[in-house]
Design a protein around this motif. Structure first.
Motif, PDB file in Angstrom:
ATOM      1  N   GLN A  61       2.906   4.037  -7.945  1.00 56.11           N
ATOM      2  CA  GLN A  61       1.576   3.473  -8.162  1.00 56.11           C
ATOM      3  C   GLN A  61       1.430   2.899  -9.568  1.00 56.11           C
ATOM      4  OE1 GLN A  61      -0.371   2.959  -5.628  1.00 56.11           O
ATOM      5  NE2 GLN A  61       1.114   4.051  -4.348  1.00 56.11           N
ATOM      6  N   LEU A  62       2.062   3.534 -10.535  1.00 56.79           N
ATOM      7  CA  LEU A  62       2.021   3.035 -11.913  1.00 56.79           C
ATOM      8  C   LEU A  62       2.776   1.708 -12.023  1.00 56.79           C
ATOM      9  CD1 LEU A  62       0.908   3.731 -14.682  1.00 56.79           C
ATOM     10  CD2 LEU A  62       2.890   5.211 -15.064  1.00 56.79           C
ATOM     11  N   VAL A  63       3.922   1.620 -11.354  1.00 60.66           N
ATOM     12  CA  VAL A  63       4.699   0.377 -11.356  1.00 60.66           C
ATOM     13  C   VAL A  63       3.932  -0.739 -10.660  1.00 60.66           C
ATOM     14  CG1 VAL A  63       6.761  -0.737 -10.396  1.00 60.66           C
ATOM     15  CG2 VAL A  63       6.961   1.459 -11.573  1.00 60.66           C
ATOM     16  N   TYR A  64       3.329  -0.436  -9.531  1.00 59.97           N
ATOM     17  CA  TYR A  64       2.564  -1.463  -8.808  1.00 59.97           C
ATOM     18  C   TYR A  64       1.397  -1.980  -9.647  1.00 59.97           C
ATOM     19  CZ  TYR A  64       4.953  -0.237  -4.391  1.00 59.97           C
ATOM     20  OH  TYR A  64       5.870  -0.023  -3.402  1.00 59.97           O
ATOM     21  N   LYS A  65       0.733  -1.074 -10.355  1.00 58.36           N
ATOM     22  CA  LYS A  65      -0.372  -1.518 -11.213  1.00 58.36           C
ATOM     23  C   LYS A  65       0.146  -2.416 -12.332  1.00 58.36           C
ATOM     24  CE  LYS A  65      -4.330  -0.160 -13.994  1.00 58.36           C
ATOM     25  NZ  LYS A  65      -5.227   0.937 -14.452  1.00 58.36           N
ATOM     26  N   ALA A  66       1.255  -2.020 -12.948  1.00 60.16           N
ATOM     27  CA  ALA A  66       1.831  -2.829 -14.020  1.00 60.16           C
ATOM     28  C   ALA A  66       2.218  -4.215 -13.513  1.00 60.16           C
ATOM     29  CB  ALA A  66       3.048  -2.121 -14.616  1.00 60.16           C
ATOM     30  N   ALA A  67       2.828  -4.272 -12.331  1.00 58.73           N
ATOM     31  CA  ALA A  67       3.215  -5.557 -11.740  1.00 58.73           C
ATOM     32  C   ALA A  67       1.981  -6.404 -11.440  1.00 58.73           C
ATOM     33  CB  ALA A  67       4.023  -5.323 -10.469  1.00 58.73           C
ATOM     34  N   TRP A  68       0.952  -5.769 -10.945  1.00 58.40           N
ATOM     35  CA  TRP A  68      -0.300  -6.487 -10.655  1.00 58.40           C
ATOM     36  C   TRP A  68      -0.899  -7.055 -11.937  1.00 58.40           C
ATOM     37  CZ3 TRP A  68      -5.399  -5.488 -12.205  1.00 58.40           C
ATOM     38  CH2 TRP A  68      -6.386  -6.219 -11.536  1.00 58.40           C
ATOM     39  N   LEU A  69      -0.869  -6.287 -13.018  1.00 63.15           N
ATOM     40  CA  LEU A  69      -1.396  -6.766 -14.292  1.00 63.15           C
ATOM     41  C   LEU A  69      -0.625  -7.993 -14.781  1.00 63.15           C
ATOM     42  CD1 LEU A  69      -1.977  -3.354 -16.104  1.00 63.15           C
ATOM     43  CD2 LEU A  69      -3.759  -4.994 -15.493  1.00 63.15           C
ATOM     44  N   VAL A  70       0.700  -7.980 -14.608  1.00 60.67           N
ATOM     45  CA  VAL A  70       1.508  -9.145 -14.991  1.00 60.67           C
ATOM     46  C   VAL A  70       1.117 -10.349 -14.144  1.00 60.67           C
ATOM     47  CG1 VAL A  70       3.842 -10.110 -15.058  1.00 60.67           C
ATOM     48  CG2 VAL A  70       3.438  -7.778 -15.845  1.00 60.67           C
ATOM     49  N   ASP A  71       0.929 -10.134 -12.859  1.00 53.80           N
ATOM     50  CA  ASP A  71       0.520 -11.229 -11.969  1.00 53.80           C
ATOM     51  C   ASP A  71      -0.843 -11.800 -12.357  1.00 53.80           C
ATOM     52  OD1 ASP A  71       2.746 -11.456 -10.315  1.00 53.80           O
ATOM     53  OD2 ASP A  71       2.019  -9.970  -8.880  1.00 53.80           O
ATOM     54  N   GLN A  72      -1.704 -10.955 -12.938  1.00 54.01           N
ATOM     55  CA  GLN A  72      -3.035 -11.405 -13.369  1.00 54.01           C
ATOM     56  C   GLN A  72      -3.008 -12.084 -14.733  1.00 54.01           C
ATOM     57  OE1 GLN A  72      -5.513 -11.164 -11.049  1.00 54.01           O
ATOM     58  NE2 GLN A  72      -3.767 -10.367  -9.882  1.00 54.01           N
ATOM     59  N   GLY A  73      -1.840 -12.101 -15.368  1.00 52.77           N
ATOM     60  CA  GLY A  73      -1.713 -12.755 -16.673  1.00 52.77           C
ATOM     61  C   GLY A  73      -2.247 -11.945 -17.830  1.00 52.77           C
TER      62      GLY A  73
END
Length: 381
Positions: free
Chosen positions: A296-308
């Protein structure tokens, strides 16, 4: 926050799961044993359209985003660290180009990365400069329309097969990290050579080697970003790639747990499967909790990168994802081997390979000690 996988993501995952079981799993142990770059796996990923997943559509990729890319990496890393590593080593140089490349550079190199025509590498580390990239000693001196690079890099993954290498060098040696610049160095550039190829503990299928730069003439149009702007390029590229390292760690940990659980269900002691013993059940429960928290921590980090997102707080969360997931991968791999007893220690079973592969992820893309510094800074401000 929506935790559902989209229909498109599920379709990709279904394809990847089938590919992994049919093509990747049968090769995993052999790749590790032989220590030879798995060209067949690269071509498989290329044929399946996975090489350019996270590269935008305008540059020849599928534009699926970092989170979708992480889902795929996780699935592949369950059975083969090296095959997942091939995808990572497309993503890392692509991240640099997306972060700082001009339109001409993006058009040329990203399209070739996305299609699999080119492979890249990322060269920061030196014998005396790892976590402290401001201590880099490689120099780049501007002469007419070129930069002349001199220095040595070490532990540069993918360098032996790369068509270009993104190298960091000092254009202002007296300015510390503020004097760093980044350059795209094509493999046929005079003065560039490959030195010692490392005999690694794990990740044996994707080579890491020394890079030697001796009066290496790089045309000025291959400067990436602005002169003396290399430090920011490196940091932002690390932030983009750390969730990807985390996804690989989650996949490895899940693969280790899955194998160990399967073993405990069929292995009997005292007249029943050892999975029925509470002491082992507690170990399995702890491993499952740690993996899901890391995921879940990795998915959140990846999502944040996708959001710029690029602020200090985001950098802290990304560092948490990389640090926690890779520590979990190391612990779970060791505990999974313990569940197998002596079988966890022999090469006939994959757990000893998972342990060796897991260790590198606590070191690459910034050691986990450096990640804790980043996390502390994001909390303290």
């Amino acid at each position: 926050m929506d935790f559902n996988i989209t229909e498109e993501q599920q379709m990709i995952l279904d394809m990847v799961k089938k590919m992994v079981q049919q093509k990747v799993l049968p090769r995993a142990a052999q790749i590790d044993r032989e220590g030879v770059y798995p060209e067949d796996m690269f071509q498989l990923l290329r044929e399946q359209g996975l090489i350019g997943m996270a590269i935008p559509k305008e540059y020849g990729g599928s534009g699926s985003g970092v989170l979708s890319f992480c889902l795929v990496l996780e699935e592949i890393a369950k059975v083969c660290y090296n095959t997942a590593y091939i995808l990572v080593m497309t993503f890392v140089p692509a991240s640099c180009l997306l972060e700082a490349g001009n339109e001409t550079q993006k058009e040329f190199y990203l399209n070739r990365l996305a299609s699999g025509k080119y492979r890249g590498a990322f060269a920061v580390t030196e014998p005396n400069a790892g976590s402290d990239i401001g201590a880099i000693r490689t120099k780049a001196v501007k002469v007419n329309n070129s930069y002349i690079l001199n220095g040595r890099k070490c532990f540069i993954t993918n360098s032996t097969v790369a068509d270009f290498i993104i190298c960091f060098a000092k254009t202002d040696p007296d300015a510390g990290r503020s004097g760093l610049s980044a350059f795209i160095v094509d493999k046929n550039t005079p003065g560039l050579s490959i030195g010692k190829i490392e005999d690694k503990m794990g990740g044996k299928g994707v080579p890491s080697a020394e890079i030697i730069l001796e009066d290496c003439h790089v045309p000025e149009e291959n400067l990436l970003g602005k002169e003396n702007g290399g430090f920011k390029i490196a940091l932002r590229s690390f932030n983009r790639s750390r969730p990807v390292i985390g996804a690989r760690a989650v996949g490895l940990a899940q693969g280790a747990l899955d194998f160990a659980v399967g073993y405990t269900k069929q292995r009997e002691a005292f007249g029943r499967p050892i999975s029925k013993f509470q002491g082992l059940q507690f170990m399995i429960a702890d491993m499952a909790m740690q993996i899901e928290a890391a995921r879940q921590l990795v998915y959140k980090a990846a999502w944040l990168v996708d959001q710029g997102k690029t602020d200090l707080k985001t950098a802290g969360i990304i560092a948490m994802a990389k640090c926690f997931s890779t520590d979990v991968a190391m612990k779970v791999a060791i505990d999974a081997a313990q569940l197998l007893g002596a079988y966890g220690y022999v090469k006939d079973y994959p757990l000893e390979r998972y342990i060796r592969d897991a260790k590198s992820m606590q070191i690459v893309e910034g050691t986990n000690q450096i990640q804790r510094v980043i996390i502390a800074n994001s909390v303290i401000g």
